[in-house]
Each structure stands twice: as structure tokens, then as C-alpha cells.
Design a protein around this motif. Structure first.
Motif: not given
Lengths: 73, 151
Positions: B55-84
Motif C-alpha cells: 500500500k505504499k506508493e513511494q520508496g527511498t532507493y539506496v544502492i550499495l556497492r562493496y566487497d565482502t565475504e559471503p558469510d556476512r551477506l547472509v547476516e545482512f539479508e537476515r537483518l534486512a528481511k526482519l526490518d519492516e
């Protein structure tokens, strides 16, 4: 005899890299119902058509381009 | 082994600037250590979505480019999913070099004043010109998008 101009791949011709964030490019390769245009219409080569399809799907997920036209919602 | 990634996040546009910065900082912290120079952050600001998300018509876009380990990505995705307040997240491996700056970009002022601009240009165009162009004018037209990309 009907002469048709040979279609060329937009991405090969102009050395354009397909980016899923390029909303206007994605728009050009979808029709007014939001569907991906076929190669036979756009002249895109097979390799770029595959990448384009992926890019369009990513663009849809990120709400840059619609899955469906507005009136269908 | 570290790999390069690109993540697009869409935040709720009604979020306070301070809360937004805090959330973004927390997510960035999950990906790279503080002071890591491999991360570049591009803010597109608030844009009209092509279709409503929750039901939201607008969104704020952010683009991140980075180098990281795959393990950290898992934690990041978990945090992002939890955040409503994070409406969408998409992570790409080995992103391409070219950086798209949208026509309606607003790198200076992320959330505040850019609300109007994206709405006007983004929604109207697709239906009008999309069907004919690629087929008929494929040799002449393409120069334009190409130029935009480089800018």
C-alpha cells in the motif's frame, strides 16, 4: 519484393551494457502491457536477450517498471 | 574470498531522516567494517514506485556497492528481511561497471525534496513509446540511451 531493413542488436551495435537499474532502457524493451518484447520484434541477439530478460525481471522486482499496466491493478 | 556485490534497498519513504540513517548504518555495518573504503553508497532519493508495495506508493532507493565475504551477506539479508521499513532488497554478485544515474536523481538530498520529480517522469513514459521504438528505429535511436548511461 518487400525490402526490410535488417534489424540489429541495440546492445551489440552501441556497446551498451545492460543494467537493471536503467529504467528507460527497460521500458523500451517491454510493451504497453509490461511484457518483454520478443527478439523477432526488437532484433536483439540471443545473448543480450537473455541478459535483458533478467534485467527486466530485476527491474520489476525493484518497482522500477511495472509487472502490469496501471489500469490492470 | 571476498567478492564484489551490489545491493539495492528500498526503504519506506515516510521514515524519519535520522531513523533512516541509523537503519542504513546498521545494515552497512553488517556488510563491511567501519572505514572500509570498498563501499560506495548511491542514494536515488524518494521515487514513485511502478506499483504499490504494501500500500505504499513511494520508496527511498539506496544502492550499495562493496566487497565482502559471503558469510556476512547472509547476516545482512537476515537483518534486512526482519526490518519492516525495508520494502525490497536485491543483491547482485559481480555488478557491471557502468553506474546508472537516473534522470531523476537526487544525490544531494536523499529523502527531502526529491519526492515530486520521479513521479512525473517515471510513470507516464512506458506505455506511450515502448512498443514501436525497438523494432522500427533500432539503428538510429539507441544512441540516446547509450549517452545517458555514460553521463
Amino acid at each position: 519484393m518487400v525490402y526490410r531493413r535488417k534489424k540489429t542488436c541495440h546492445f551489440c551495435e552501441n556497446k551498451v551494457v545492460i543494467d537493471y537499474k536503467d529504467q528507460h532502457m527497460l521500458d523500451r524493451f517491454t510493451n504497453d502491457r509490461g511484457k518483454i518484447l520478443p527478439r523477432r520484434v526488437t532484433g536483439t541477439c540471443a545473448r543480450h536477450q537473455r541478459r535483458l530478460a533478467t534485467a527486466i525481471k530485476r527491474g520489476r522486482f525493484l518497482a522500477l517498471i511495472p509487472y502490469l499496466p496501471d489500469h490492470a491493478l | 574470498m571476498a567478492r564484489s556485490y551490489e545491493t539495492v534497498l528500498i526503504f519506506d519513504s515516510t521514515l524519519d531522516e535520522s531513523v533512516f540513517e541509523q537503519k542504513l548504518g546498521r545494515l552497512k555495518g553488517a556488510l563491511v567494517d567501519d572505514g572500509d573504503e570498498s563501499m560506495t553508497v548511491t542514494q536515488w532519493g524518494t521515487r514513485k514506485l511502478a506499483y504499490p508495495i504494501g500500500k505504499k506508493e513511494q520508496g527511498t532507493y539506496v544502492i550499495l556497492r562493496y566487497d565482502t565475504e559471503p558469510d556476512r551477506l547472509v547476516e545482512f539479508e537476515r537483518l534486512a528481511k526482519l526490518d519492516e521499513q525495508v520494502m525490497r532488497q536485491l543483491t547482485i554478485v559481480d555488478p557491471i561497471e557502468s553506474t546508472i544515474v537516473p534522470a531523476t536523481t537526487s544525490t544531494d538530498e536523499p529523502a527531502a525534496t526529491s519526492t515530486d520529480e520521479p513521479a512525473t517522469t517515471s510513470t507516464d513514459e512506458p506505455a506511450a513509446t515502448s512498443t514501436d521504438e525497438p523494432a522500427t528505429t533500432s539503428t538510429d535511436e539507441p544512441a540516446e540511451p547509450g549517452v545517458e548511461v555514460q553521463e
